[in-house]
Design an enzyme around this catalytic site. Structure first.
Site, PDB file in Angstrom:
ATOM      1  N   GLU A  80       0.092  -1.498   5.719  1.00 44.90           N
ATOM      2  CA  GLU A  80       1.136  -0.977   6.605  1.00 44.90           C
ATOM      3  C   GLU A  80       0.912   0.493   6.915  1.00 44.90           C
ATOM      4  O   GLU A  80       1.239   0.966   8.014  1.00 44.90           O
ATOM      5  CB  GLU A  80       2.506  -1.181   5.955  1.00 44.90           C
ATOM      6  CG  GLU A  80       3.692  -0.938   6.897  1.00 44.90           C
ATOM      7  CD  GLU A  80       4.178   0.501   6.919  1.00 44.90           C
ATOM      8  OE1 GLU A  80       5.031   0.821   7.764  1.00 44.90           O
ATOM      9  OE2 GLU A  80       3.718   1.326   6.095  1.00 44.90           O
ATOM     10  N   ASP A 120       0.823  -1.210   0.000  1.00 42.23           N
ATOM     11  CA  ASP A 120       0.000   0.000   0.000  1.00 42.23           C
ATOM     12  C   ASP A 120       0.856   1.260   0.000  1.00 42.23           C
ATOM     13  O   ASP A 120       2.032   1.243   0.371  1.00 42.23           O
ATOM     14  CB  ASP A 120      -0.963   0.005   1.192  1.00 42.23           C
ATOM     15  CG  ASP A 120      -0.257  -0.049   2.545  1.00 42.23           C
ATOM     16  OD1 ASP A 120       0.843  -0.646   2.631  1.00 42.23           O
ATOM     17  OD2 ASP A 120      -0.796   0.488   3.524  1.00 42.23           O
TER      18      ASP A 120
END
Length: 407
Positions: free
Chosen positions: A155, A92
């Site tokens: 994350e 991400d």
């Protein structure tokens, strides 16, 4: 012994020669183009690019759907009989936001730099690991121990990916972990953790013409903010000798319904940096007790302190094998860079705390100058240097003695 050393040097030279800049830039660009904004989308398109590329390279692929459209991907080369090397990254990126002079999700190269959201944090690091693993595999520089990349989701927000990963039964074991986050090729030996605390203050609504009929949650929240800010000196007095002090930072304050109404609710979000060994839930409980003791709460005002995200900190000895091997590999591939500690936090703390595997952070890009900013970029030269350093770390850790002797 001398002959084996020569064989090792020859093997390493072949591995480094197999690292292809064009392949690296192409993969990093494809990962950037795939997006993965969080919050705002899913990581599935990024995971697909990574998995498809690694499948074509002949890697072993494991996919774990942590949530719909949010797969953790673990790719590996080598065997599983001995503990190996785990590289860690995330798929991400933070939302692109405004201020860009180019399309943030159309990677471009200019003047030796790769541009796009995630170029620095951390599509470049992911690509460097994959290219290093490909070079190791092509040169036969892996044996009975694995070299793996775990590319995890979420994350940048709440850590769904790493929490799932550390709970999963592993097919392989690892003796060290390298988090491929941007460090400008400094070997990061430790960092504080982070917790997001949400403080909810509840009062009682009333007409603003007679505020005394209500209990103003925003006024109480303002006093709580002042109290939290006053705790900085206390935390500095208890600073860690290496990582420094834990900190509080009030990030947002929201509340109320309208100007002519006494606010019946307010929410404060707080970043609390954690020292190794600190538990965010204990920190939250202690803060709740401290707020109650101030006298701010009562007479119609209530407060709750909850943890919305926790990321543990860690510290690895500079004398440990993982640190020494990383420093040497970087020096051999890109010149001396040395060690440091980090102001950011990362998933590596979970690996240390929950899996008992020593970790460092090492990767291409400058986190304070490039990450999470418009026109994010990374040096192509540093992408290649990182891939070389990763390849040397892995080659020196897991290459089969039989393979080395035969070269």
């Amino acid at each position: 012994m001398k002959g084996r050393s020569n064989s090792q040097a020859e093997l390493e030279a072949r591995v480094l020669a197999a690292i292809d800049e064009g392949e690296l830039v192409a993969l990093a660009s494809a990962l950037i183009d795939a997006g993965g904004e969080n919050p705002g989308g899913t990581e599935e398109s990024v995971a697909r690019v990574l998995a498809d590329t690694c499948r074509e390279l002949g890697f072993d692929i494991e996919i774990d759907d942590v949530a719909p459209g949010r797969p953790n991907v673990v790719v590996s080369v080598g065997g599983s009989e001995e503990p190996g090397v785990l590289f860690l990254g995330h798929s991400d990126v933070v939302p692109a936001g405004g201020g860009w002079s180019r399309d943030p999700f159309a990677a471009t190269v200019r003047d030796g730099r790769l541009y796009g959201r995630g170029a620095c944090d951390m599509k470049g690091g992911l690509a460097a690991v994959v290219v290093a693993m490909s070079a190791l595999k092509r040169c036969g520089a892996v044996g009975s121990a694995p070299v793996s990349l775990a590319c995890l989701v979420d994350e940048e927000d709440t850590g769904l990916g790493i929490r799932s990963f550390v709970r999963t039964t592993m097919r392989r074991s690892y003796s060290r972990c390298i988090v491929a986050e941007p460090t400008d090729l400094m070997t990061i030996v430790g960092c504080r953790g982070a917790a997001n605390l949400e403080i909810t203050v509840r009062g009682r609504s009333a007409h603003a013409g007679r505020p005394s009929n209500g209990r103003n949650a925003i006024s109480a929240a303002a006093r709580i903010v002042v109290f939290i800010d006053s705790m900085g000196e206390e935390l500095r007095a208890e600073a860690h000798p290496v990582l420094g002090a834990a900190t509080f930072n009030v990030g947002t304050v929201s509340g109320g319904t309208g100007t002519s109404m006494v606010a019946d609710c307010a929410v404060i979000t707080v970043d609390r940096r954690l020292l190794p060994g600190e538990d965010a839930h204990i920190v939250a409980a202690q803060l709740h007790r401290r707020i109650l003791a101030t006298g701010i709460i009562g007479d119609g005002i209530e407060v709750a302190v909850d943890v919305s995200m926790e990321m543990p900190g860690f510290l690895t000895s500079k004398d440990s094998d993982i640190v020494q091997s990383a420093v040497t590999a970087v020096a051999d591939s890109a010149g001396h860079h040395g060690t440091d500690i980090w102001t950011a936090s990362c998933d590596g703390g979970f690996i240390v705390r929950d899996m008992g595997i020593p970790a460092i952070v090492l990767g291409p890009g400058e986190i304070e100058l490039q990450a999470h900013q418009p026109d994010e970029s990374v040096s192509v030269r540093q992408l290649c240097d990182s891939a070389a350093a990763y390849a040397l770390i892995a080659c020196r850790s897991v290459a089969s003695p039989g393979v080395m002797a035969a070269t």
